[in-house]
Design an enzyme around this catalytic site. Structure first.
Site, PDB file in Angstrom:
ATOM      1  N   GLY A 137       0.924  -1.427  -0.336  1.00 49.95           N
ATOM      2  CA  GLY A 137       0.270  -0.052  -0.152  1.00 49.95           C
ATOM      3  C   GLY A 137       0.534   1.250  -0.202  1.00 49.95           C
ATOM      4  CE1 TYR A 138       5.567   1.022   0.419  1.00 47.68           C
ATOM      5  CE2 TYR A 138       6.684   1.491  -0.274  1.00 47.68           C
ATOM      6  CZ  TYR A 138       6.843   0.978   0.432  1.00 47.68           C
ATOM      7  OH  TYR A 138       7.855   0.125   0.924  1.00 47.68           O
ATOM      8  CB  SER A 139       0.331   3.906  -6.009  1.00 45.20           C
ATOM      9  OG  SER A 139       1.948   3.821  -5.692  1.00 45.20           O
ATOM     10  CB  SER A 171      -0.339  -5.682  -7.742  1.00 42.33           C
ATOM     11  OG  SER A 171      -0.103  -4.449  -7.816  1.00 42.33           O
ATOM     12  CD  GLU A 253       7.978  -2.462  -6.230  1.00 47.70           C
ATOM     13  OE1 GLU A 253       8.362  -1.993  -5.373  1.00 47.70           O
ATOM     14  OE2 GLU A 253       7.486  -2.349  -6.462  1.00 47.70           O
ATOM     15  CB  SER A 384       7.968   5.542 -14.235  1.00 50.91           C
ATOM     16  OG  SER A 384       8.028   6.993 -13.995  1.00 50.91           O
TER      17      SER A 384
HETATM   18  C1  FAD Z   1       0.658  -2.865 -12.527  1.00 48.21           C
HETATM   19  C2  FAD Z   1       0.954  -1.841 -12.035  1.00 48.21           C
HETATM   20  C3  FAD Z   1       0.723  -2.337 -10.668  1.00 48.21           C
HETATM   21  C4  FAD Z   1       1.241  -1.448  -9.674  1.00 48.21           C
HETATM   22  N1  FAD Z   1       1.293  -2.185  -8.593  1.00 48.21           N
HETATM   23  C5  FAD Z   1       0.875  -1.217  -7.028  1.00 48.21           C
HETATM   24  C6  FAD Z   1       0.777  -1.943  -5.848  1.00 48.21           C
HETATM   25  O1  FAD Z   1       1.272  -2.788  -5.775  1.00 48.21           O
HETATM   26  N2  FAD Z   1       1.142  -1.170  -4.950  1.00 48.21           N
HETATM   27  C7  FAD Z   1       1.047   0.454  -5.183  1.00 48.21           C
HETATM   28  O2  FAD Z   1       1.359   0.735  -4.443  1.00 48.21           O
HETATM   29  N3  FAD Z   1       1.498   0.477  -6.063  1.00 48.21           N
HETATM   30  C8  FAD Z   1       1.908   0.086  -7.447  1.00 48.21           C
HETATM   31  N4  FAD Z   1       1.276   0.424  -8.821  1.00 48.21           N
HETATM   32  C9  FAD Z   1       1.775   2.089  -8.749  1.00 48.21           C
HETATM   33  C10 FAD Z   1       3.085   1.869  -9.861  1.00 48.21           C
HETATM   34  O3  FAD Z   1       4.248   2.688  -8.400  1.00 48.21           O
HETATM   35  C11 FAD Z   1       3.140   4.137  -9.586  1.00 48.21           C
HETATM   36  O4  FAD Z   1       1.981   3.471 -10.701  1.00 48.21           O
HETATM   37  C12 FAD Z   1       4.169   4.401 -10.417  1.00 48.21           C
HETATM   38  O5  FAD Z   1       5.044   4.233  -8.706  1.00 48.21           O
HETATM   39  C13 FAD Z   1       3.475   6.344 -11.196  1.00 48.21           C
HETATM   40  O6  FAD Z   1       3.083   6.015 -10.201  1.00 48.21           O
HETATM   41  P1  FAD Z   1       2.071   7.266 -11.548  1.00 48.21           P
HETATM   42  O7  FAD Z   1       1.211   5.830 -11.901  1.00 48.21           O
HETATM   43  O8  FAD Z   1       0.819   7.825 -10.172  1.00 48.21           O
HETATM   44  O9  FAD Z   1       2.506   8.522 -12.930  1.00 48.21           O
HETATM   45  P2  FAD Z   1       3.017   9.680 -12.302  1.00 48.21           P
HETATM   46  O10 FAD Z   1       3.997   9.409 -11.196  1.00 48.21           O
HETATM   47  O11 FAD Z   1       1.593  10.012 -13.010  1.00 48.21           O
HETATM   48  O12 FAD Z   1       3.926   9.737 -13.920  1.00 48.21           O
HETATM   49  C14 FAD Z   1       3.341  10.492 -15.597  1.00 48.21           C
HETATM   50  C15 FAD Z   1       4.727  10.034 -16.105  1.00 48.21           C
HETATM   51  O13 FAD Z   1       5.416  10.914 -15.696  1.00 48.21           O
HETATM   52  C16 FAD Z   1       6.419  10.915 -15.765  1.00 48.21           C
HETATM   53  N5  FAD Z   1       6.933  11.521 -13.775  1.00 48.21           N
HETATM   54  C17 FAD Z   1       6.418  11.871 -13.408  1.00 48.21           C
HETATM   55  N6  FAD Z   1       7.502  12.618 -12.151  1.00 48.21           N
HETATM   56  C18 FAD Z   1       8.435  12.834 -12.979  1.00 48.21           C
HETATM   57  C19 FAD Z   1       9.964  13.637 -12.446  1.00 48.21           C
HETATM   58  N7  FAD Z   1       9.862  14.201 -11.563  1.00 48.21           N
HETATM   59  N8  FAD Z   1      10.593  13.202 -13.813  1.00 48.21           N
HETATM   60  C20 FAD Z   1      10.503  13.221 -14.388  1.00 48.21           C
HETATM   61  N9  FAD Z   1       9.431  12.460 -15.521  1.00 48.21           N
HETATM   62  C21 FAD Z   1       8.295  12.289 -14.553  1.00 48.21           C
HETATM   63  C22 FAD Z   1       6.628   8.920 -15.190  1.00 48.21           C
HETATM   64  O14 FAD Z   1       8.052   9.199 -14.789  1.00 48.21           O
HETATM   65  C23 FAD Z   1       5.086   8.698 -16.306  1.00 48.21           C
HETATM   66  O15 FAD Z   1       5.483   8.980 -17.321  1.00 48.21           O
HETATM   67  C24 FAD Z   1       1.326  -0.168  -9.126  1.00 48.21           C
HETATM   68  C25 FAD Z   1       1.340   0.229 -11.131  1.00 48.21           C
HETATM   69  C26 FAD Z   1       1.718  -0.935 -12.268  1.00 48.21           C
HETATM   70  C27 FAD Z   1       0.810  -0.738 -13.048  1.00 48.21           C
END
Ligand code: FAD
Length: 403
Positions: A137-139, A171, A253, A384
């Site tokens: 439970g991070y995001s 997840s 991770e 990412s």
């Molecule tokens: C299949 C899947 C499983 C997941 N499972 C889990 C889970 O079990 N538990 C959990 O806690 N989370 C989970 N996540 C969440 C995941 O960790 C986040 O999706 C990820 O950290 C990206 O955050 P966001 O989706 O908010 O994208 P955003 O932070 O909104 O980013 C959108 C885009 O902007 C870019 N960006 C953002 N900030 C910057 C910066 N400072 N410099 C350059 N580029 C930037 C990003 O790289 C990305 O391309 C999961 C995600 C997916 C897709």
């Protein structure tokens, strides 16, 4: 972390190998040979067959699903050389590790480092036996890459916290027993106001709503917390130490998600064999399409170089006492290579690589299409690629922020 001493002589290792071989012969059901279920970070809902259940139980009791974890907490207590022997002997007979999931890959190693003695005794043995499913439970809706922006709040109620807020992309949330969670315990600080809590997914006030993905699966959820009571004994580390602990967990991770720790690459036929089947061969028995041949060769070279680098880095990290920022490099390259492999498979299969369901496609073809679609997520989750590049630039290359 206590482990048994490495056997010093080759003959001690030989003896160990013989005992492993005998134990596997007695305990690994031959019917499961090569049926590797490619343990991923997320444990699905699948029911185990009696053979699978017996194999899991045997490995869990032996502690060999987590071979290098300390034996006093139910791990195998093996040294690195012994763990390598175990892996070799398992590979030799087509046996696979039935113990996995987020507990093994991320939470367990972090708890061994930061947990109290009581917490280790309570949680590690159950993870080592594969009995408890953990989710992360991070995001949150506004805290993905900018994780320190998280708003889920844990209010201090004396002996417990009252947690309110929303997580997303959890997840395996719908199948999990427990959640390791980052929450805010102090609104006046950003990173310093975050704590690391262990939340029971069956506690009153926890609600999950599965989200459907482009690949057709629903492996993750939105998770809502409404007045969830969490005893203070379920906080790992000090209040406000969550950011440090949470970041450490992310290093584990990333190493696993790179494909170097886990097996991101599916088993089955090699790319070359697939190409020979779908594209055919020339008069010399080589893949008929020269350009495809060159691309497959280049990919295999990159993949082998990556695996060797990953093995070296992992050995170095262990010698230096744990994972490091290099996990960001492994994650970036490993996930890119994983996507390249999926692309190649789809191209090789041609029209047969466009199957979603139906009789015109084999099970393997449909799996390949869905794996290709799912693969898009690998460069997003676990941090990412853009964020990994920032980590590499700042923490490894020592480059300055552009502001
Ligand atoms: C299949 C899947 C499983 C997941 N499972 C889990 C889970 O079990 N538990 C959990 O806690 N989370 C989970 N996540 C969440 C995941 O960790 C986040 O999706 C990820 O950290 C990206 O955050 P966001 O989706 O908010 O994208 P955003 O932070 O909104 O980013 C959108 C885009 O902007 C870019 N960006 C953002 N900030 C910057 C910066 N400072 N410099 C350059 N580029 C930037 C990003 O790289 C990305 O391309 C999961 C995600 C997916 C897709």
């Amino acid at each position: 972390m206590a482990t048994l001493a490495e056997p010093e002589t080759a003959s001690a290792l030989d003896e160990f190998r013989a005992s492993v071989r005998a134990w596997l012969a007695e305990n690994f059901p031959p019917a499961l040979k090569g049926k590797d279920n490619a343990m991923s970070a997320v444990e699905g809902p699948a029911e185990l067959s009696p053979e699978e259940a017996a194999w899991k139980k045997a490995m869990g009791e032996k502690g060999w699903g987590v071979p290098t974890w300390p034996s006093e907490y139910g791990g195998g207590g093996l040294g690195r050389a012994e763990a390598k022997v175990l892996a070799e002997e398992m590979a030799r007979i087509g046996a696979w590790n039935p113990i996995g999931g987020m507990g093994v890959m991320m939470f367990g190693p972090t708890l061994l480092e930061y947990g109290s003695e009581e917490q280790k005794r309570e949680h590690i043995p159950a993870i080592a036996r594969g009995e408890v499913r953990w989710c992360q439970g991070y995001s949150e809706p506004n805290a993905g890459s900018d994780l320190a922006n998280l708003q889920t709040f844990a209010e201090d109620m004396g002996d417990h916290y009252l947690v309110n807020g929303q997580k997303t992309w959890t997840s395996g949330g719908q199948w999990a027993d427990k959640c390791f969670c980052l929450v805010r315990t102090d609104k006046s600080q950003k990173q310093g106001g975050i704590s690391f809590l262990l939340i029971d997914m069956n506690a009153p006030g926890v609600e999950v709503k599965p989200i459907r993905m482009i690949s057709g699966m629903s492996p993750f959820c939105e998770t809502f917390f409404t007045d969830v009571k969490v005893p203070k004994s379920d906080r790992v580390g000090e209040e406000g130490q969550g950011w440090t602990i949470g970041k450490r967990l992310l290093q584990h991770e990333r190493t696993n998600l790179s494909g170097a720790g886990a097996r991101l690459m599916p088993g089955g036929p090699s790319l070359a064999d697939l190409a020979k089947t779908y594209v055919g061969t020339d008069k010399d028995g080589l893949i008929a399409d020269r350009e495809l041949r060159a691309r497959i060769t280049r990919f295999e070279m990159d993949w082998r170089a990556f695996l060797l680098t990953a093995m070296r880095v992992q050995a170095e990290s262990k010698a230096a006492g744990g994972v490091s920022e290099v996990s960001s490099i492994l994650k970036t390259i490993g996930t890119k290579l994983g996507q390249e492999r999926s692309e190649l498979i789809i191209e090789i299969a041609g029209l047969q690589g466009l199957g979603w369901e139906g009789e015109g496609f084999t099970r393997e073809e449909i799996t390949a299409t869905r794996a290709w679609l799912f693969g898009k997520a690998t460069t997003i989750y676990g941090g990412s690629t853009e964020i990994q590049n920032n980590v590499i630039a700042k923490r490894i290359l020592g480059m300055l922020d552009h502001q």
